[in-house]
Design a protein around this motif. Structure first.
Motif, short mmCIF file in Angstrom:
data_model
loop_
_atom_site.label_atom_id
_atom_site.label_comp_id
_atom_site.label_asym_id
_atom_site.label_seq_id
_atom_site.Cartn_x
_atom_site.Cartn_y
_atom_site.Cartn_z
N ARG A 196 13.31 -31.40 38.01
CA ARG A 196 12.85 -30.53 36.93
C ARG A 196 14.07 -29.74 36.47
N ASN A 226 4.49 -32.82 37.63
CA ASN A 226 3.91 -31.85 38.54
C ASN A 226 4.56 -30.51 38.22
N ASN A 227 3.76 -29.54 37.79
CA ASN A 227 4.32 -28.23 37.43
C ASN A 227 4.10 -27.19 38.53
N GLY A 228 3.73 -27.64 39.71
CA GLY A 228 3.51 -26.73 40.82
C GLY A 228 2.06 -26.33 41.01
N SER A 229 1.26 -26.46 39.94
CA SER A 229 -0.17 -26.13 40.07
C SER A 229 -1.06 -27.28 39.64
N GLU A 281 -0.91 -31.78 38.45
CA GLU A 281 -0.11 -32.98 38.30
C GLU A 281 -0.86 -33.99 37.44
N GLU A 340 9.59 -26.54 33.90
CA GLU A 340 8.96 -26.46 35.22
C GLU A 340 8.30 -27.77 35.65
N TRP A 371 8.34 -31.02 37.23
CA TRP A 371 9.07 -31.97 38.06
C TRP A 371 8.53 -33.34 37.68
N TYR A 391 7.91 -29.94 44.20
CA TYR A 391 6.95 -28.93 44.62
C TYR A 391 6.22 -29.42 45.86
N SER A 392 5.62 -28.50 46.59
CA SER A 392 4.74 -28.87 47.70
C SER A 392 3.51 -29.56 47.10
#
Length: 123
Positions: A46, A66-69, A71, A88, A90, A120-121
């Motif tokens: 990202r 996937n923006n962290g919140s 996908e 943001e 990824w 991100y996780s």
């Protein structure tokens, strides 16, 4: 999160003309294209600042975001579809057809320090 937009296209008996004008929310500073891809995944990063607009001008490919919140997967298979990728997001690109040409418009010049490779996780 990444968003698909339709590009204005004019069609008549002579063919199609697709226009990229006033649809990307940034000044274009860099254009690159990816082609001749084997079974590899591209991307895997990202950005800190760069916004991108991805258009598969020939063939097709898939882009995972996937923006962290959240996908999502996006199939780019028409040259009049454009995927706006936020800093943001990824992302990876895969499933390129042998004839695929993925053109990317970027809001920033290349800067190695703008890339974040750590995903991100799990969402």
């Amino acid at each position: 999160m990444a968003q698909l937009i339709d590009l204005k296209t004019f069609t008549d008996k002579r063919g199609n003309l697709t226009v990229i004008e006033k649809v990307v929310p940034f000044d274009i500073k860099r254009i690159f294209y990816i082609y001749g891809v084997d079974e590899s995944k591209r991307g895997g990063h990202r950005h800190k600042q760069t916004i991108q607009a991805a258009i598969c001008i020939q063939g097709s490919c898939r882009i995972y975001n996937n923006n962290g919140s959240s996908e999502a997967y996006f199939e780019l298979n028409r040259p009049d579809k454009c995927l706006l990728i936020q800093p943001e997001d990824w992302h990876t690109m895969d499933q390129f057809t042998p004839d695929a040409i993925l053109m990317v418009l970027a809001s920033e010049y290349f800067d190695a320090n703008d890339y974040i490779f750590e995903p991100y996780s799990a969402v």
